[in-house]
Design a protein around this motif. Structure first.
Motif, PDB file in Angstrom:
ATOM      1  N   ILE A  74       0.873  -1.316   0.243  1.00  0.00           N
ATOM      2  CA  ILE A  74       0.001   0.087   0.221  1.00  0.00           C
ATOM      3  C   ILE A  74       0.857   1.280  -0.032  1.00  0.00           C
ATOM      4  N   VAL A  83      -3.612   0.428  -3.380  1.00  0.00           N
ATOM      5  CA  VAL A  83      -3.151  -1.053  -3.180  1.00  0.00           C
ATOM      6  C   VAL A  83      -2.384  -1.555  -4.542  1.00  0.00           C
ATOM      7  N   PHE A  89      -2.260  -7.696  -0.486  1.00  0.00           N
ATOM      8  CA  PHE A  89      -3.045  -7.058   0.463  1.00  0.00           C
ATOM      9  C   PHE A  89      -4.420  -8.039   1.124  1.00  0.00           C
ATOM     10  N   ILE A 140     -12.104  -1.518  -2.585  1.00  0.00           N
ATOM     11  CA  ILE A 140     -10.834  -1.155  -3.649  1.00  0.00           C
ATOM     12  C   ILE A 140     -11.369  -0.671  -4.862  1.00  0.00           C
ATOM     13  N   ARG A 145      -7.196   1.561  -7.835  1.00  0.00           N
ATOM     14  CA  ARG A 145      -6.847   0.977  -6.628  1.00  0.00           C
ATOM     15  C   ARG A 145      -6.796   1.665  -5.549  1.00  0.00           C
ATOM     16  N   LEU A 147      -7.865   2.778  -1.911  1.00  0.00           N
ATOM     17  CA  LEU A 147      -8.370   1.921  -0.882  1.00  0.00           C
ATOM     18  C   LEU A 147      -9.181   2.821   0.182  1.00  0.00           C
TER      19      LEU A 147
END
Length: 275
Positions: A74, A83, A89, A140, A145, A147
């Motif tokens: 991350i 991510v 992850f 996500i 990507r 988070l």
């Protein structure tokens, strides 16, 4: 009568003379050569063996391996955590556990669902969709990507995004985040780039809220731009079963009436047993 003979003196003189001559001969004689030693020589051979001189190896640093070891799963570029490695992850403590208290999330959290998604989508895209559908609030973004959690006020994905935050959230944006996990209008446009005419009528809507004309556009071939499976994820996320029913049971018409659907299911089971 002969006189006395001095024979002893003569013998001594002759012996002394012989001794001197022997010593002179020994002194002038050349020294004897040392005894010959027979050395074993290898038989002649036409094969020439090169002499190997060991050299010190200089190992060049492998940039990719060093890059993979140092970078975390991350990272935050300034407008929200991203991510990098989806598989890493999911195996870390950063990932939220499946929401088993929600019946729909518990159904999607099964490993068999992920395996079926991997047959249609790429591995990382399938894992992102599986994560979003099996968690109640954690998301996500399939495109960037990012988070985040449902309800978060997210910075814009623009040049000055880290300095500008929208205090108000569109209801359609909140719906879209819940449906597909796409975190912003920019990410939604990237995911629906294959179907530009269906962007407005698909944004923030599920399958039963989309008209037939829009579905025809989504089921079309698209513009052929290539989006790494995002357009397929865009369609699958709107279906209540992610389209897995049609994927596993293609002979059943899920849009038909319940009675017709049962009849199709019976025919499908009968045909399956006949093989």
């Amino acid at each position: 009568m002969p006189g006395p003979c001095n024979s002893k003196k003569k013998k001594k003189a002759i012996a002394k003379k012989n001794k001197k001559s022997t010593s002179i001969i020994q002194a002038t004689a050349p020294p004897e050569p040392p005894p010959l030693v027979h050395e074993l020589e290898p038989p002649p051979s036409d094969v020439v063996f090169p002499v190997h001189v060991p050299q010190h190896k200089i190992f060049a640093p492998h940039v990719q391996e060093l890059h993979e070891e140092v970078l975390p799963i991350i990272h935050d570029p300034g407008n929200g955590p991203r991510v990098r490695d989806v598989r890493g992850f999911l195996a870390s403590f950063f990932a939220q556990p499946p929401s088993l208290e929600d019946p729909l999330c518990a159904e999607f959290s099964q490993e068999e669902v992920l395996q079926m998604l991997c047959t249609t989508l790429s591995e990382e895209t399938a894992m992102v969709l599986w994560y979003n559908k099996s968690r109640a609030t954690s998301r996500i973004c399939p495109s960037c990507r990012r988070l985040y959690r449902l309800g978060d006020i997210l910075p814009d994905l623009t040049d000055d995004g880290e300095h500008h935050i929208n205090e108000t959230r569109s209801p359609l944006l909140a719906r879209e985040q819940e449906i597909s996990g796409l975190c912003s209008p920019v990410c939604f446009i990237v995911a629906s780039f294959e179907y530009p005419s269906a962007i407005k009528t698909t944004w923030g809507r599920t399958a039963d809220e989309i008209d037939d004309f829009t579905w025809d556009l989504l089921n079309g071939p698209g513009d052929g731009q290539g989006d790494k499976g995002l357009s397929l994820l865009l369609k699958m996320a709107r279906l209540p079963d992610l389209g897995l029913g049609q994927l596993c049971l293609p002979d059943i018409d899920f849009d038909a009436e319940p009675e017709d659907r049962i009849y199709c299911r019976q025919n499908y089971e009968r045909d399956k047993l006949s093989y």
